[in-house]
Design an enzyme around this catalytic site. Structure first.
Site, PDB file in Angstrom:
ATOM      1  N   CYS A 295      -1.489   1.051   7.348  1.00 31.55           N
ATOM      2  CA  CYS A 295      -2.909   0.722   7.501  1.00 31.55           C
ATOM      3  C   CYS A 295      -3.276  -0.588   6.794  1.00 31.55           C
ATOM      4  O   CYS A 295      -3.464  -1.612   7.427  1.00 31.55           O
ATOM      5  CB  CYS A 295      -3.797   1.837   6.946  1.00 31.55           C
ATOM      6  SG  CYS A 295      -3.600   3.440   7.743  1.00 31.55           S
ATOM      7  N   ARG A 296      -3.375  -0.520   5.472  1.00 35.33           N
ATOM      8  CA  ARG A 296      -3.922  -1.632   4.694  1.00 35.33           C
ATOM      9  C   ARG A 296      -2.997  -2.833   4.590  1.00 35.33           C
ATOM     10  O   ARG A 296      -3.380  -3.951   4.956  1.00 35.33           O
ATOM     11  CB  ARG A 296      -4.300  -1.152   3.286  1.00 35.33           C
ATOM     12  CG  ARG A 296      -5.403  -0.110   3.293  1.00 35.33           C
ATOM     13  CD  ARG A 296      -5.620   0.472   1.925  1.00 35.33           C
ATOM     14  NE  ARG A 296      -4.502   1.357   1.562  1.00 35.33           N
ATOM     15  CZ  ARG A 296      -4.377   1.954   0.388  1.00 35.33           C
ATOM     16  NH1 ARG A 296      -5.270   1.740  -0.563  1.00 35.33           N
ATOM     17  NH2 ARG A 296      -3.362   2.757   0.145  1.00 35.33           N
ATOM     18  N   SER A 297      -1.809  -2.636   4.048  1.00 39.97           N
ATOM     19  CA  SER A 297      -0.949  -3.798   3.800  1.00 39.97           C
ATOM     20  C   SER A 297      -0.540  -4.538   5.074  1.00 39.97           C
ATOM     21  O   SER A 297      -0.493  -5.772   5.065  1.00 39.97           O
ATOM     22  CB  SER A 297       0.261  -3.423   2.948  1.00 39.97           C
ATOM     23  OG  SER A 297       1.068  -2.447   3.559  1.00 39.97           O
TER      24      SER A 297
ATOM     25  N   ASN B  11       2.347   1.646   4.335  1.00 43.37           N
ATOM     26  CA  ASN B  11       2.600   0.429   5.100  1.00 43.37           C
ATOM     27  C   ASN B  11       2.238   0.603   6.571  1.00 43.37           C
ATOM     28  O   ASN B  11       2.844   0.011   7.450  1.00 43.37           O
ATOM     29  CB  ASN B  11       4.048  -0.036   4.930  1.00 43.37           C
ATOM     30  CG  ASN B  11       4.316  -1.449   5.427  1.00 43.37           C
ATOM     31  OD1 ASN B  11       5.351  -1.701   6.031  1.00 43.37           O
ATOM     32  ND2 ASN B  11       3.418  -2.371   5.192  1.00 43.37           N
TER      33      ASN B  11
ATOM     34  N   CYS C  68       0.862  -1.182   0.000  1.00 40.49           N
ATOM     35  CA  CYS C  68       0.000   0.000   0.000  1.00 40.49           C
ATOM     36  C   CYS C  68       0.898   1.232   0.000  1.00 40.49           C
ATOM     37  O   CYS C  68       2.091   1.133  -0.274  1.00 40.49           O
ATOM     38  CB  CYS C  68      -0.980  -0.011   1.173  1.00 40.49           C
ATOM     39  SG  CYS C  68      -0.266   0.214   2.814  1.00 40.49           S
TER      40      CYS C  68
ATOM     41  N   ASP D   4      -8.129   3.349   1.144  1.00 38.72           N
ATOM     42  CA  ASP D   4      -7.242   3.837   2.196  1.00 38.72           C
ATOM     43  C   ASP D   4      -8.092   4.427   3.328  1.00 38.72           C
ATOM     44  O   ASP D   4      -8.798   5.413   3.130  1.00 38.72           O
ATOM     45  CB  ASP D   4      -6.304   4.898   1.622  1.00 38.72           C
ATOM     46  CG  ASP D   4      -5.188   5.280   2.576  1.00 38.72           C
ATOM     47  OD1 ASP D   4      -5.279   4.953   3.784  1.00 38.72           O
ATOM     48  OD2 ASP D   4      -4.221   5.907   2.117  1.00 38.72           O
TER      49      ASP D   4
END
Length: 168
Positions: free
Chosen positions: A14-16, A12, A9, A126
């Protein structure tokens, strides 16, 4: 056969890392020996931990994320990982632009790789500027996406173009 996956993402935080935490546990529970990692295309948060909201929703669901440390995409990642799964189109564009030509096909969208056709566009949004519910939504997509990856891997469906995946 896919033996290593990098989730990517922007920062690095939040999402990934959420997807990585889900994948780490669910792959192990499914008896799959797949190396997983995550990174960001940007370097603003290198060395820091995950966003506290990501940690909170991960812990609520029983995933370990507190030890995560942010890292930025490295050129060696293209050789090291069989699949580089981007959370959105912007991160996918950065991956493809940064990739050595022989590894370009290893970069694809996470939800596309998971076979989740019901999401249009197939991106993980995001949540950084959103509330906690947005982080919970990302966790839900992470769980659905990882389950989709597991199903595809069990059926022997390659996550990336086989001609590229064999190139090391």
């Amino acid at each position: 056969m896919t033996s290593s996956i990098l989730f990517v993402c922007l920062g690095n935080i939040c999402r990934s890392p959420l997807v990585e935490a889900v994948a780490r546990r669910r792959f192990a529970d499914a008896g799959l020996s797949i190396e997983v990692d995550s990174c960001g295309t940007g370097g603003w948060h290198v060395g820091q931990g995950a966003d506290e909201r990501s940690i909170r929703v991960a812990e609520e669901a029983g995933y370990r994320l507190r030890d995560h440390r942010v890292r930025q995409l490295a050129v060696d990642d293209f050789r090291r990982f069989d699949a580089l799964l981007a959370m959105d189109d912007d991160n996918l564009a950065v991956l493809r632009a940064s990739s050595p030509p022989q590894y370009r096909d290893r970069a694809i969208l996470f939800l596309d790789a998971a076979g989740l056709d019901e999401y249009a566009p197939p991106i993980v949004p995001d949540p950084y500027y959103e509330d906690l519910d947005a982080f919970r939504h990302v966790l839900k997509l992470a769980e659905q996406g990882v389950d989709g990856l597991i199903e595809r891997l069990r059926r022997g469906v390659p996550l990336v173009a086989p001609s590229r995946a064999a190139t090391r």
